[in-house]
Design a protein around this motif. Structure first.
Motif, PDB file in Angstrom:
ATOM      1  N   LEU A 156      17.537  -1.278  -8.704  1.00 53.74           N
ATOM      2  CA  LEU A 156      17.630  -0.363  -7.556  1.00 53.74           C
ATOM      3  C   LEU A 156      18.445   0.862  -7.946  1.00 53.74           C
ATOM      4  CD1 LEU A 156      18.187  -3.082  -4.798  1.00 53.74           C
ATOM      5  CD2 LEU A 156      16.067  -1.841  -5.308  1.00 53.74           C
ATOM      6  N   THR A 157      17.825   1.734  -8.697  1.00 50.90           N
ATOM      7  CA  THR A 157      18.484   2.919  -9.229  1.00 50.90           C
ATOM      8  C   THR A 157      18.266   4.126  -8.325  1.00 50.90           C
ATOM      9  OG1 THR A 157      16.506   3.322 -10.563  1.00 50.90           O
ATOM     10  CG2 THR A 157      18.303   2.104 -11.597  1.00 50.90           C
ATOM     11  N   ASP A 158      19.086   5.157  -8.539  1.00 53.16           N
ATOM     12  CA  ASP A 158      19.040   6.346  -7.681  1.00 53.16           C
ATOM     13  C   ASP A 158      17.708   7.077  -7.733  1.00 53.16           C
ATOM     14  OD1 ASP A 158      21.647   5.895  -6.872  1.00 53.16           O
ATOM     15  OD2 ASP A 158      22.515   7.168  -8.420  1.00 53.16           O
ATOM     16  N   ASP A 159      16.952   6.901  -8.817  1.00 50.63           N
ATOM     17  CA  ASP A 159      15.674   7.607  -8.934  1.00 50.63           C
ATOM     18  C   ASP A 159      14.511   6.819  -8.324  1.00 50.63           C
ATOM     19  OD1 ASP A 159      15.688   5.609 -10.792  1.00 50.63           O
ATOM     20  OD2 ASP A 159      14.999   6.840 -12.467  1.00 50.63           O
ATOM     21  N   THR A 160      14.803   5.715  -7.641  1.00 50.92           N
ATOM     22  CA  THR A 160      13.778   4.933  -6.955  1.00 50.92           C
ATOM     23  C   THR A 160      13.674   5.410  -5.506  1.00 50.92           C
ATOM     24  OG1 THR A 160      14.258   3.005  -8.323  1.00 50.92           O
ATOM     25  CG2 THR A 160      13.033   2.608  -6.302  1.00 50.92           C
ATOM     26  N   ASP A 161      12.462   5.610  -5.026  1.00 56.00           N
ATOM     27  CA  ASP A 161      12.257   6.116  -3.668  1.00 56.00           C
ATOM     28  C   ASP A 161      11.817   5.032  -2.683  1.00 56.00           C
ATOM     29  OD1 ASP A 161      12.670   8.944  -4.368  1.00 56.00           O
ATOM     30  OD2 ASP A 161      10.809   8.687  -5.508  1.00 56.00           O
ATOM     31  N   LEU A 162      11.061   4.059  -3.168  1.00 52.86           N
ATOM     32  CA  LEU A 162      10.485   3.038  -2.283  1.00 52.86           C
ATOM     33  C   LEU A 162      10.449   1.706  -3.011  1.00 52.86           C
ATOM     34  CD1 LEU A 162       8.904   2.155   0.294  1.00 52.86           C
ATOM     35  CD2 LEU A 162       6.821   3.010  -0.821  1.00 52.86           C
ATOM     36  N   CYS A 163      10.772   0.650  -2.289  1.00 51.80           N
ATOM     37  CA  CYS A 163      10.773  -0.693  -2.849  1.00 51.80           C
ATOM     38  C   CYS A 163      10.079  -1.636  -1.863  1.00 51.80           C
ATOM     39  CB  CYS A 163      12.218  -1.140  -3.097  1.00 51.80           C
ATOM     40  SG  CYS A 163      12.387  -2.862  -3.588  1.00 51.80           S
ATOM     41  N   ILE A 190      17.053   4.474  -0.852  1.00 47.00           N
ATOM     42  CA  ILE A 190      15.764   3.864  -1.179  1.00 47.00           C
ATOM     43  C   ILE A 190      15.171   3.236   0.079  1.00 47.00           C
ATOM     44  CG2 ILE A 190      14.585   2.119  -2.575  1.00 47.00           C
ATOM     45  CD1 ILE A 190      17.015   2.261  -4.505  1.00 47.00           C
ATOM     46  N   ASP A 191      13.962   3.614   0.420  1.00 42.99           N
ATOM     47  CA  ASP A 191      13.281   2.962   1.537  1.00 42.99           C
ATOM     48  C   ASP A 191      12.827   1.579   1.088  1.00 42.99           C
ATOM     49  OD1 ASP A 191      12.616   4.747   4.077  1.00 42.99           O
ATOM     50  OD2 ASP A 191      12.679   6.068   2.326  1.00 42.99           O
ATOM     51  N   LEU A 192      13.193   0.559   1.856  1.00 39.69           N
ATOM     52  CA  LEU A 192      12.850  -0.823   1.528  1.00 39.69           C
ATOM     53  C   LEU A 192      11.939  -1.385   2.617  1.00 39.69           C
ATOM     54  CD1 LEU A 192      13.200  -3.555   0.019  1.00 39.69           C
ATOM     55  CD2 LEU A 192      15.226  -3.932   1.460  1.00 39.69           C
ATOM     56  N   ARG A 209      17.075   2.710   6.420  1.00 39.78           N
ATOM     57  CA  ARG A 209      16.055   2.716   5.363  1.00 39.78           C
ATOM     58  C   ARG A 209      15.227   1.427   5.344  1.00 39.78           C
ATOM     59  NH1 ARG A 209      15.204   7.508   2.242  1.00 39.78           N
ATOM     60  NH2 ARG A 209      17.128   8.720   2.339  1.00 39.78           N
ATOM     61  N   LEU A 210      15.499   0.531   6.266  1.00 41.01           N
ATOM     62  CA  LEU A 210      14.823  -0.764   6.283  1.00 41.01           C
ATOM     63  C   LEU A 210      13.598  -0.733   7.193  1.00 41.01           C
ATOM     64  CD1 LEU A 210      14.721  -3.832   5.650  1.00 41.01           C
ATOM     65  CD2 LEU A 210      16.289  -4.169   7.587  1.00 41.01           C
ATOM     66  N   HIS A 211      12.491  -1.253   6.691  1.00 43.29           N
ATOM     67  CA  HIS A 211      11.252  -1.381   7.457  1.00 43.29           C
ATOM     68  C   HIS A 211      10.764  -2.822   7.313  1.00 43.29           C
ATOM     69  CE1 HIS A 211      11.132   3.066   6.889  1.00 43.29           C
ATOM     70  NE2 HIS A 211      11.454   2.753   5.649  1.00 43.29           N
ATOM     71  N   VAL A 212      10.349  -3.440   8.404  1.00 50.35           N
ATOM     72  CA  VAL A 212       9.871  -4.825   8.368  1.00 50.35           C
ATOM     73  C   VAL A 212       8.395  -4.855   8.752  1.00 50.35           C
ATOM     74  CG1 VAL A 212      10.210  -7.180   9.199  1.00 50.35           C
ATOM     75  CG2 VAL A 212      12.177  -5.627   8.995  1.00 50.35           C
ATOM     76  N   LEU A 213       7.587  -5.389   7.853  1.00 51.48           N
ATOM     77  CA  LEU A 213       6.141  -5.441   8.052  1.00 51.48           C
ATOM     78  C   LEU A 213       5.722  -6.854   8.449  1.00 51.48           C
ATOM     79  CD1 LEU A 213       3.346  -3.959   7.646  1.00 51.48           C
ATOM     80  CD2 LEU A 213       3.372  -4.927   5.326  1.00 51.48           C
ATOM     81  N   LYS A 214       4.905  -6.935   9.505  1.00 47.99           N
ATOM     82  CA  LYS A 214       4.393  -8.228   9.963  1.00 47.99           C
ATOM     83  C   LYS A 214       2.927  -8.076  10.353  1.00 47.99           C
ATOM     84  CE  LYS A 214       8.593 -10.482  11.664  1.00 47.99           C
ATOM     85  NZ  LYS A 214       8.393 -11.785  10.992  1.00 47.99           N
ATOM     86  N   ALA A 215       2.265  -9.229  10.543  1.00 52.66           N
ATOM     87  CA  ALA A 215       0.871  -9.219  10.981  1.00 52.66           C
ATOM     88  C   ALA A 215       0.574 -10.534  11.683  1.00 52.66           C
ATOM     89  CB  ALA A 215      -0.079  -9.020   9.807  1.00 52.66           C
ATOM     90  N   TYR A 216      -0.417 -10.514  12.565  1.00 58.80           N
ATOM     91  CA  TYR A 216      -0.860 -11.744  13.230  1.00 58.80           C
ATOM     92  C   TYR A 216      -2.015 -12.395  12.472  1.00 58.80           C
ATOM     93  CZ  TYR A 216       2.039 -10.919  17.353  1.00 58.80           C
ATOM     94  OH  TYR A 216       3.100 -10.765  18.197  1.00 58.80           O
ATOM     95  N   THR A 217      -2.437 -11.773  11.378  1.00 56.58           N
ATOM     96  CA  THR A 217      -3.560 -12.276  10.582  1.00 56.58           C
ATOM     97  C   THR A 217      -3.398 -13.751  10.252  1.00 56.58           C
ATOM     98  OG1 THR A 217      -3.831 -10.089   9.606  1.00 56.58           O
ATOM     99  CG2 THR A 217      -4.840 -11.946   8.448  1.00 56.58           C
ATOM    100  N   LYS A 218      -2.293 -14.101   9.586  1.00 54.30           N
ATOM    101  CA  LYS A 218      -2.044 -15.480   9.169  1.00 54.30           C
ATOM    102  C   LYS A 218      -1.397 -16.282  10.289  1.00 54.30           C
ATOM    103  CE  LYS A 218      -3.222 -14.121   4.980  1.00 54.30           C
ATOM    104  NZ  LYS A 218      -3.139 -12.654   5.080  1.00 54.30           N
ATOM    105  N   LEU A 219      -0.465 -15.657  11.007  1.00 55.50           N
ATOM    106  CA  LEU A 219       0.318 -16.367  12.011  1.00 55.50           C
ATOM    107  C   LEU A 219      -0.545 -16.945  13.121  1.00 55.50           C
ATOM    108  CD1 LEU A 219       3.100 -17.187  13.022  1.00 55.50           C
ATOM    109  CD2 LEU A 219       3.346 -14.905  14.019  1.00 55.50           C
TER     110      LEU A 219
END
Length: 346
Positions: free
Chosen positions: A133-140, A170-172, A197-207
């Motif tokens: 997680l270095t300063d030159d990283t924009d997205l993880c 870094i956007d995570l 910078r935190l984003h949480v991704l979810k879906a009802y596809t599997k659930l």
């Protein structure tokens, strides 16, 4: 790399599909009825602001509607997040879901840096990841639990990763599409109030076992939602996706459906693990509603010839031939898988 996903029943003649990791309880009847009722609304446009959908999800996860962004499956949101951030460098784990790589490749000039998960560490994210997680990283991107390995990120380490990303700009994105069906994984949604910078991704596809409906959502700070929404098309949810999302959120609020699903998954996961190990197939420890397998014997083609589809993981970045992913399904179907694998292996 060829784009291959589970669930390719259209080019394969099968009787049992173990390649897609949906809830073994199947789609709730309340959601099925909502989809039937939605047919009466096909002559009207869906709500472009998706207000009822966002309100129900916000109620379920204890956030504000302004923190919720609804999409046509998680895949649409993966692309929208990446385009909105327009990263110069993206950090991805290997192996993991191919959609992150594909989205990064859509951004001109974007460099992908790979963090290789090691078999001797159970393909788990460890302290080594913090060094990336270095300063030159924009997205993880982090998938928790990971697809296809099923390994979860230890909560204390995940919190440190979130903190490190915040400190270094870094956007995570934490992909939690399998979290509710996992044995021990916990959501980081409450942390969006603290970490911008935190984003949480979810879906009802599997659930909710509705891959044909296509509904996913992102939970993040309000300003992030507004920025990412600009990269979504208008009316990206059909009236059917709206109906399934609203009914599904209400069903999950009751709690019974999810409790039954997790109990079934836990029991059947133990059964499959025990039986596969008797066949000298290595089951790599995980906690999701699927098993990650390794064997020197060819499984994909012989099983397919017998009408059973599993996920060959050879095309995942960082893996080679001999790795497979198998969904945990109900007991009767799981027994049929084991019987067929005995034929194949013996």
């Amino acid at each position: 790399m060829e784009i291959v996903h589970g669930g390719d029943i259209y080019r394969n003649r099968i009787r049992l599909d173990f390649s897609v990791n949906t809830n073994p309880l199947g789609c709730p009847e309340t959601v099925r009825q909502a989809l039937r009722d939605a047919a009466d609304r096909v002559e009207v446009y869906p709500d472009p602001a998706r207000m009822r959908v966002r309100a129900e999800i916000a109620r379920l996860y204890g956030v504000k509607a302004e923190n919720v962004l609804a999409g046509n499956g998680a895949s649409e949101l993966i692309m929208a997040v990446t385009r909105a951030i327009s990263p110069g460098r993206v950090l991805l784990t290997a192996p993991s879901f191919y959609g992150y790589e594909r989205a990064a490749q859509s951004v001109p000039g974007c460099e992908i840096r790979w963090h290789q998960l090691k078999q001797e560490e159970g393909f788990a994210v460890t302290e080594r990841f913090l060094e990336e997680l270095t300063d030159d990283t924009d997205l993880c991107w982090l998938c928790n639990p990971n697809n296809p390995t099923g390994a979860g990120v230890e909560p204390g380490l995940l919190r440190r990763i979130i903190e490190r990303c915040e400190e270094r700009g870094i956007d995570l994105v934490v992909d939690e599409c399998f979290t509710e069906l996992a044995e021990q994984a916990t959501t980081v949604i409450p942390l969006i109030r603290e970490y911008r910078r935190l984003h949480v991704l979810k879906a009802y596809t599997k659930l909710l076992a509705v891959p044909g409906v296509r509904f996913g959502f992102l939970i993040s700070a309000e300003e992030n939602v507004e920025r990412i929404e600009a990269f979504l098309p208008e009316w990206n949810l059909s009236v059917f996706a709206e109906a399934a999302a609203i009914a599904g959120s209400k069903e999950l609020q009751k709690g019974d459906y999810l409790r039954k699903a997790k109990a079934l998954i836990g029991e059947e996961r133990r059964y499959l693990t025990s039986e596969l190990e008797k066949l000298s197939v290595r089951v790599i420890p995980g906690q999701a509603n699927y098993l990650f397998l390794q064997t020197d014997r060819e499984l994909f083609r012989p099983l397919l010839e017998r009408g059973i589809l599993i996920r060959d993981c050879a095309n995942y970045h960082g893996l080679e031939r001999g790795y497979y992913r198998v969904a945990v399904r109900d007991h009767e179907v799981n027994e049929e898988l084991i019987r067929t694998m005995r034929e194949v292996l013996h």
